[in-house]
Design a protein around this motif. Structure first.
Motif, PDB file in Angstrom:
ATOM      1  N   TYR A 102      26.006  15.160  -7.269  1.00 33.76           N
ATOM      2  CA  TYR A 102      26.128  15.558  -5.869  1.00 33.76           C
ATOM      3  C   TYR A 102      24.769  15.951  -5.300  1.00 33.76           C
ATOM      4  O   TYR A 102      24.630  16.870  -4.522  1.00 33.76           O
ATOM      5  CB  TYR A 102      27.136  16.698  -5.704  1.00 33.76           C
ATOM      6  CG  TYR A 102      28.593  16.226  -5.623  1.00 33.76           C
ATOM      7  CD1 TYR A 102      29.018  15.123  -6.376  1.00 33.76           C
ATOM      8  CD2 TYR A 102      29.516  16.865  -4.817  1.00 33.76           C
ATOM      9  CE1 TYR A 102      30.333  14.689  -6.322  1.00 33.76           C
ATOM     10  CE2 TYR A 102      30.847  16.431  -4.753  1.00 33.76           C
ATOM     11  CZ  TYR A 102      31.245  15.337  -5.503  1.00 33.76           C
ATOM     12  OH  TYR A 102      32.552  14.896  -5.442  1.00 33.76           O
ATOM     13  N   GLU A 103      23.750  15.185  -5.665  1.00 31.68           N
ATOM     14  CA  GLU A 103      22.404  15.378  -5.134  1.00 31.68           C
ATOM     15  C   GLU A 103      22.128  14.240  -4.158  1.00 31.68           C
ATOM     16  O   GLU A 103      21.559  13.223  -4.509  1.00 31.68           O
ATOM     17  CB  GLU A 103      21.365  15.388  -6.263  1.00 31.68           C
ATOM     18  CG  GLU A 103      21.561  16.504  -7.271  1.00 31.68           C
ATOM     19  CD  GLU A 103      20.661  16.361  -8.493  1.00 31.68           C
ATOM     20  OE1 GLU A 103      19.989  15.305  -8.626  1.00 31.68           O
ATOM     21  OE2 GLU A 103      20.640  17.282  -9.328  1.00 31.68           O
ATOM     22  N   GLY A 104      22.564  14.377  -2.926  1.00 33.37           N
ATOM     23  CA  GLY A 104      22.479  13.287  -1.966  1.00 33.37           C
ATOM     24  C   GLY A 104      23.860  12.702  -1.774  1.00 33.37           C
ATOM     25  O   GLY A 104      24.761  13.342  -1.217  1.00 33.37           O
ATOM     26  N   TYR A 105      24.052  11.436  -2.226  1.00 37.74           N
ATOM     27  CA  TYR A 105      25.408  10.895  -2.249  1.00 37.74           C
ATOM     28  C   TYR A 105      26.282  11.753  -3.153  1.00 37.74           C
ATOM     29  O   TYR A 105      25.818  12.287  -4.156  1.00 37.74           O
ATOM     30  CB  TYR A 105      25.397   9.446  -2.782  1.00 37.74           C
ATOM     31  CG  TYR A 105      24.780   8.450  -1.839  1.00 37.74           C
ATOM     32  CD1 TYR A 105      25.416   8.087  -0.663  1.00 37.74           C
ATOM     33  CD2 TYR A 105      23.549   7.878  -2.136  1.00 37.74           C
ATOM     34  CE1 TYR A 105      24.849   7.162   0.200  1.00 37.74           C
ATOM     35  CE2 TYR A 105      22.966   6.962  -1.280  1.00 37.74           C
ATOM     36  CZ  TYR A 105      23.623   6.602  -0.105  1.00 37.74           C
ATOM     37  OH  TYR A 105      23.060   5.699   0.743  1.00 37.74           O
ATOM     38  N   GLU A 106      27.560  11.871  -2.806  1.00 43.56           N
ATOM     39  CA  GLU A 106      28.480  12.668  -3.609  1.00 43.56           C
ATOM     40  C   GLU A 106      29.611  11.774  -4.089  1.00 43.56           C
ATOM     41  O   GLU A 106      30.509  11.407  -3.328  1.00 43.56           O
ATOM     42  CB  GLU A 106      29.017  13.853  -2.787  1.00 43.56           C
ATOM     43  CG  GLU A 106      27.920  14.824  -2.386  1.00 43.56           C
ATOM     44  CD  GLU A 106      28.438  16.011  -1.601  1.00 43.56           C
ATOM     45  OE1 GLU A 106      29.639  16.023  -1.249  1.00 43.56           O
ATOM     46  OE2 GLU A 106      27.658  16.947  -1.343  1.00 43.56           O
ATOM     47  N   MET A 107      29.511  11.366  -5.338  1.00 40.54           N
ATOM     48  CA  MET A 107      30.486  10.453  -5.924  1.00 40.54           C
ATOM     49  C   MET A 107      31.042  11.022  -7.230  1.00 40.54           C
ATOM     50  O   MET A 107      30.271  11.578  -8.024  1.00 40.54           O
ATOM     51  CB  MET A 107      29.821   9.085  -6.201  1.00 40.54           C
ATOM     52  CG  MET A 107      29.351   8.378  -4.936  1.00 40.54           C
ATOM     53  SD  MET A 107      30.752   7.884  -3.923  1.00 40.54           S
ATOM     54  CE  MET A 107      29.916   7.480  -2.386  1.00 40.54           C
ATOM     55  N   PRO A 108      32.339  10.881  -7.452  1.00 41.89           N
ATOM     56  CA  PRO A 108      33.340  10.346  -6.524  1.00 41.89           C
ATOM     57  C   PRO A 108      33.630  11.318  -5.395  1.00 41.89           C
ATOM     58  O   PRO A 108      33.529  12.535  -5.590  1.00 41.89           O
ATOM     59  CB  PRO A 108      34.560  10.131  -7.425  1.00 41.89           C
ATOM     60  CG  PRO A 108      34.406  11.147  -8.507  1.00 41.89           C
ATOM     61  CD  PRO A 108      32.938  11.263  -8.762  1.00 41.89           C
ATOM     62  N   PRO A 109      34.004  10.808  -4.214  1.00 37.37           N
ATOM     63  CA  PRO A 109      34.218  11.703  -3.076  1.00 37.37           C
ATOM     64  C   PRO A 109      35.421  12.618  -3.243  1.00 37.37           C
ATOM     65  O   PRO A 109      35.515  13.634  -2.552  1.00 37.37           O
ATOM     66  CB  PRO A 109      34.418  10.736  -1.905  1.00 37.37           C
ATOM     67  CG  PRO A 109      34.831   9.443  -2.540  1.00 37.37           C
ATOM     68  CD  PRO A 109      34.135   9.389  -3.855  1.00 37.37           C
ATOM     69  N   SER A 110      36.310  12.300  -4.176  1.00 36.31           N
ATOM     70  CA  SER A 110      37.502  13.130  -4.385  1.00 36.31           C
ATOM     71  C   SER A 110      37.188  14.448  -5.076  1.00 36.31           C
ATOM     72  O   SER A 110      38.015  15.354  -5.112  1.00 36.31           O
ATOM     73  CB  SER A 110      38.529  12.365  -5.221  1.00 36.31           C
ATOM     74  OG  SER A 110      37.963  11.974  -6.464  1.00 36.31           O
ATOM     75  N   GLY A 111      35.998  14.585  -5.629  1.00 37.02           N
ATOM     76  CA  GLY A 111      35.634  15.822  -6.302  1.00 37.02           C
ATOM     77  C   GLY A 111      34.628  15.570  -7.404  1.00 37.02           C
ATOM     78  O   GLY A 111      34.648  14.522  -8.072  1.00 37.02           O
ATOM     79  N   LYS A 112      33.722  16.513  -7.603  1.00 39.16           N
ATOM     80  CA  LYS A 112      32.673  16.372  -8.606  1.00 39.16           C
ATOM     81  C   LYS A 112      33.287  16.326 -10.004  1.00 39.16           C
ATOM     82  O   LYS A 112      34.211  17.083 -10.323  1.00 39.16           O
ATOM     83  CB  LYS A 112      31.690  17.536  -8.500  1.00 39.16           C
ATOM     84  CG  LYS A 112      30.442  17.386  -9.358  1.00 39.16           C
ATOM     85  CD  LYS A 112      29.500  18.562  -9.123  1.00 39.16           C
ATOM     86  CE  LYS A 112      28.237  18.441  -9.971  1.00 39.16           C
ATOM     87  NZ  LYS A 112      27.340  19.612  -9.801  1.00 39.16           N
ATOM     88  N   LEU A 113      32.775  15.446 -10.845  1.00 43.75           N
ATOM     89  CA  LEU A 113      33.263  15.310 -12.208  1.00 43.75           C
ATOM     90  C   LEU A 113      32.821  16.507 -13.046  1.00 43.75           C
ATOM     91  O   LEU A 113      31.857  17.193 -12.713  1.00 43.75           O
ATOM     92  CB  LEU A 113      32.733  14.013 -12.827  1.00 43.75           C
ATOM     93  CG  LEU A 113      33.189  12.718 -12.157  1.00 43.75           C
ATOM     94  CD1 LEU A 113      32.504  11.523 -12.809  1.00 43.75           C
ATOM     95  CD2 LEU A 113      34.700  12.563 -12.242  1.00 43.75           C
ATOM     96  N   PRO A 114      33.500  16.761 -14.188  1.00 40.40           N
ATOM     97  CA  PRO A 114      33.097  17.880 -15.056  1.00 40.40           C
ATOM     98  C   PRO A 114      31.657  17.722 -15.543  1.00 40.40           C
ATOM     99  O   PRO A 114      31.154  16.608 -15.707  1.00 40.40           O
ATOM    100  CB  PRO A 114      34.096  17.798 -16.222  1.00 40.40           C
ATOM    101  CG  PRO A 114      35.273  17.074 -15.668  1.00 40.40           C
ATOM    102  CD  PRO A 114      34.728  16.102 -14.672  1.00 40.40           C
ATOM    103  N   ASP A 115      31.023  18.860 -15.784  1.00 41.46           N
ATOM    104  CA  ASP A 115      29.628  18.844 -16.224  1.00 41.46           C
ATOM    105  C   ASP A 115      29.443  18.037 -17.494  1.00 41.46           C
ATOM    106  O   ASP A 115      28.430  17.339 -17.655  1.00 41.46           O
ATOM    107  CB  ASP A 115      29.128  20.278 -16.442  1.00 41.46           C
ATOM    108  CG  ASP A 115      28.942  21.037 -15.136  1.00 41.46           C
ATOM    109  OD1 ASP A 115      28.920  20.378 -14.083  1.00 41.46           O
ATOM    110  OD2 ASP A 115      28.824  22.272 -15.184  1.00 41.46           O
ATOM    111  N   GLU A 116      30.394  18.120 -18.431  1.00 41.53           N
ATOM    112  CA  GLU A 116      30.208  17.399 -19.699  1.00 41.53           C
ATOM    113  C   GLU A 116      30.314  15.889 -19.487  1.00 41.53           C
ATOM    114  O   GLU A 116      29.687  15.109 -20.205  1.00 41.53           O
ATOM    115  CB  GLU A 116      31.195  17.875 -20.758  1.00 41.53           C
ATOM    116  CG  GLU A 116      32.648  17.585 -20.480  1.00 41.53           C
ATOM    117  CD  GLU A 116      33.548  18.044 -21.627  1.00 41.53           C
ATOM    118  OE1 GLU A 116      34.603  17.423 -21.803  1.00 41.53           O
ATOM    119  OE2 GLU A 116      33.192  18.998 -22.347  1.00 41.53           O
TER     120      GLU A 116
END
Length: 863
Positions: A95-109
């Motif tokens: 989520y640095e610029g474009y945010e993909m997927p737009p449905s929500g940020k994926l888990p850090d791992e």
């Protein structure tokens, strides 16, 4: 100035690590990483907008084939080979610029898995430019590894070189190709080889000389039998298995619960004892899956194989997936976990088979008995598992019975009937009718003895794995293993008594040309000692190795590292120490079939600068005094102790010349960074500097506790620190190693909304304050104009508390760039990377000679 010393150390460090670097992934694990961690995420979260099937491809970017992903979209490539961390795909996931997927940020791992994948080269097996929507239809019976194990006839070849049936199989292949094997290794090299391979320790010079005086087959066999009977055998071979079992003493990231497995070491000790006792391999496997069902006397600690993996924040689906993976890759050589989200793309393993095994482990629950690692026991009622569509527990498919894999099941496949089915699963894996288990183990044993298995992909016997170079030999070894009652020691003995094992590393030129990859076994590959063997050999040569066995794990690094064998070292899963990473210790997060072999400057620097190596070199030098006052005798003693032989006349002369060179007695240069306290005399702009006396593992301070009774709160760590009162300012000092021009850049931060903040100043030893800043719950840049320095000048980074020392923890990351006289490129010195604890006492000339010998090629390589 120090030319001989620098030259000798440079030569030793260069030669000792002159091997080709390996990648971040090895032995098919790049494919496994993609199939388990990358492809399922692409399918679920990316394909709906970025695939051919999506209709309108958003941003012109398709991610459903390797070629399309490499091309990128309307905005350009999404993967960067030069700067992997700057890849637009990774930036979008973060989520640095474009945010993909737009449905929500994926888990850090998940994002970390993509970062690891891209950094390792973004291995992508999806071939062609058309997406693969369905897995190919595969006839399991057509693949070699799913065929029943044959009992091949031993080739009839006339050759004095053939000592054993193993040699006959190898010779037959070589003659087909028109190549000859290498000559036999010298008795010196052979004895070192078999000692390291069987025990992980080198022979003494006296043991080598005895064998050189009687290098007969009978003498060699007696040595092999003695090594197999040694308790050191289990320590060496137990460590091999712990790689397979992804052993660690901690759980990984688990948020607020205890991160330790307090009794993990009991599993490790059981593994070592099992190899020493030559526990039949089939029983060894069964105990690790179903010891709870083998009676009251069964070794329940054996189940640490299943229960000592990562905890995944206690996500049961990931824990079960990890257990399926370690069982199927470790024991069967199959990447079954790739079928978690979809039918396996290459092997005949449907998703239903994955969830059949999932059902077995879901029907088991974990218990935590005292004085034992966690164990599994059957639930009161078995679980009737369903397929999770696309691996999503919220999307439920058809139910799956608890049963074994269809691709390796002979005859009618029947569901397991007894409880969870774990014992039935274990017995199916350990069955002599299973075409995989004996082959996989015979191949692992061969690989640990030769550096590479007959099947190079030791944990992938599927269709994407390598085919065996000698299939008949592999089946011969597998049938011999079963015939010998699954005895690992007898299998090892068969192999090390063969002529192919006893070859030299020096092959005939014609064989090198015809067989450059050594697939025909025309020579012995040179092998560097691994982490454990190298460390233990150093300790043994220096007379410091403690051979006590068993018990709680000990720290291999830190202020007081253990001198016990490395197999008893504490393995920290989440924060694996740099020492382990530097020397290619595998990640304990997942099963490892072999170890990468890399070359890095850090390896040579470790031998030059680490406290452990310096302490051992000093100990070796001290012991060498036992040889007497005569320098030549002392040099010879030290050489025999490390190299296992007497030096040649030329070697002896070079070593004595090194000792008598005045440069060898020079003290090492002073460290660039030092850490202390004091105060600035405002009138003269001088500093009353006192070194902080106590190092607490990650910080310099006045004593073991803060505040210190004498100097209060003053403390310095890698990123910043805390000042004391106005007379105890925190001072980080840099000493110029050469004349030139220095600039300083950095950021000063104070993170508390309480207190009055801190003041920072840069003070040049010529009597000038060249920069001054304050920070209170804020961050400020700290740059200076260029300063002219002479060698030995100091630049102090001084932080004081202003009026109150309360809430004054600060961060100050500074970088100095020194443009030396006569040079065009400035050398950077960064406070965070330059931070270190107390340096050991400098070595004298004998200690430096010991250091050279301990890092030499001859010491650090098996052959």
């Amino acid at each position: 100035m120090r030319k001989r010393w620098v030259a000798v150390l440079s030569l030793a460090s260069t030669l000792a690590w002159a091997l080709l670097a390996g990648g971040a992934f090895g032995d098919g694990s790049a494919l496994d990483h993609f199939e388990r961690r990358i492809r399922p995420v692409l399918i679920e979260h990316c394909y709906p907008c970025h695939s051919q099937a999506s209709g309108v491809t958003q941003g012109g970017l398709r991610l459903d084939t390797a070629a399309a992903m490499r091309r990128g979209g309307d905005s350009g490539p999404v993967l960067s080979a030069d700067t992997p961390d700057d890849s637009p795909l990774l930036q979008a996931l973060r989520y640095e610029g474009y945010e993909m997927p737009p449905s929500g940020k994926l888990p850090d791992e998940t994002i970390a898995a993509f970062a690891e994948w891209i950094a390792a080269g973004a291995h992508d097996p999806r071939e062609g430019d058309e997406p693969i929507t369905d897995p190919p239809t595969i006839d399991a019976k057509s693949h070699w590894s799913f065929q029943p194990i044959e009992r091949p006839e031993v080739p009839q070849v006339e050759s004095a070189w053939v000592r054993t049936p193993i040699d006959a199989f190898v010779t037959a292949k070589q003659r087909e190709a028109g190549v000859e094997p290498a000559p036999a290794a010298t008795s010196h090299d052979l004895l070192r080889r078999v000692y390291f391979d069987l025990t992980g320790l080198p022979p003494t010079a006296a043991e080598i000389e005895r064998f050189q005086n009687d290098p007969s087959d009978e003498a060699y066999e007696a040595i092999v039998d003695a090594l197999l009977a040694s308790p050191r055998f289990g320590e060496r071979w137990g460590r091999y298995w712990l790689d397979v079992a992804r052993y660690a003493d901690t759980k990984g990231y688990v948020f607020e619960e205890d991160r330790n497995y307090p009794n993990a070491y009991r599993y490790r000790d059981w593994v070592i004892a099992s190899f020493n006792d030559d526990l039949p391999y089939d029983q060894f496997l069964i105990a690790q899956i179903a010891a709870d069902q083998l009676g009251e006397e069964a070794p329940r600690e054996a189940m640490g194989y299943l229960t000592l993996g990562r905890r995944f924040l206690n996500n049961p689906h990931d824990i079960i997936d990890d257990r399926i993976d370690v069982v199927t890759r470790g024991m069967l050589g199959l990447t079954v976990a790739c079928a978690r989200c979809h039918d396996h793309k290459y092997d005949p393993i449907p998703t239903a088979d994955y969830y059949s095994l999932y059902s077995v482990f879901a029907s088991s629950e974990e218990q935590k008995p005292e004085n034992c690692p966690p164990v599994l026991v059957d639930r009161a009622e078995p679980v009737q598992q369903v397929v999770f569509l696309r691996g999503n527990p919220g999307m439920r498919g058809e139910p799956t019975p608890r049963q074994f894999l269809e691709c390796v099941t002979e005859g009618d496949r029947r569901p397991f009937e007894k409880g969870s089915g774990r014992r039935e699963l274990a017995e199916a894996i350990a069955s002599p009718d299973n075409p995989l288990t004996a082959r996989v183990w015979a191949n692992r044993v061969w690989g640990w003895l030769f550096g590479r298995g007959l099947v190079a992909t030791a944990s992938d016997f599927g269709l994407r794995g390598e085919a065996p170079t000698h299939p008949e030999l592999l089946d011969h070894l597998a049938t011999a293993l079963i015939d010998d009652g699954w005895s690992t020691k007898r299998l090892v003995r068969r192999i090390v008594l063969s002529s192919v094992y006893r070859q030299s590393c020096e092959a005939p030129p014609a064989s090198l040309e015809t067989d450059p990859g050594n697939t025909l076994l025309t020579r012995r590959e040179r092998r560097r000692l691994d982490l454990e063997a190298s460390r233990d050999a150093v300790l043994q040569a220096c007379g410091r190795l403690d051979l006590a066995m068993g018990g709680p794990s000990q720290q291999l690094v830190g202020d007081t590292p253990t001198t016990r064998r490395a197999v008893y070292g504490f393995v920290e899963r989440q924060n694996l120490p740099a020492f382990f990473r530097t020397f290619d210790f595998p990640s304990p997060d997942t099963h490892a079939s072999n170890r990468a072999v890399t070359v890095s400057p850090q390896q040579a620097l470790y031998f030059l600068n680490s406290p452990l190596m310096i302490a051992n070199a000093a100990a070796l030098a001290e012991h060498s005094a036992e040889a007497g006052a005569d320098e030549a005798a002392r040099v010879e003693w030290m050489f025999r102790q490390t190299q296992g032989r007497r030096p040649s006349d030329a070697e002896r002369a070079d070593l004595i010349a090194f000792l008598t060179d005045p440069a060898a007695a020079e003290a090492p240069p002073a460290p660039e960074w030092s850490y202390g306290w004091g105060r600035i005399d405002e009138a003269s702009v001088t500093i009353d500097f006192h070194v902080l006396p106590h190092f607490k593992g990650d910080a310099w301070q006045g004593g073991p506790e803060l505040p210190d009774p004498s100097i209060g709160w003053v403390m310095l760590n890698a990123g910043g620190g805390h000042p004391g009162d106005t007379t105890h300012q925190a001072i980080r000092r840099w000493t110029a190693p050469a004349p030139g021009d220095v600039t300083v850049a950095g950021k000063l931060s104070h993170g508390s909304d309480q207190g009055d903040g801190v003041r920072a100043r840069v003070v040049h030893s010529v009597g000038a304050i060249t920069g001054e800043w304050t920070a209170a719950n804020a961050t400020t840049d700290t740059g200076t104009q260029p300063m002219r320095v002479a060698a030995g000048d100091t630049i102090d980074f001084v932080v004081d508390c202003r009026e109150s020392e309360a809430f004054d923890s600060f961060g100050w990351d500074v970088t100095l760039n020194l443009l030396r006289e006569g040079e065009e490129v400035a050398t950077p010195y960064r406070s965070t990377t330059g931070f270190e604890g107390p340096a050991p006492a400098p070595l004298d000339r004998w200690g430096r000679l010991a250091q050279v010998l301990l890092m030499s090629n001859e010491f650090q390589f098996v052959d």
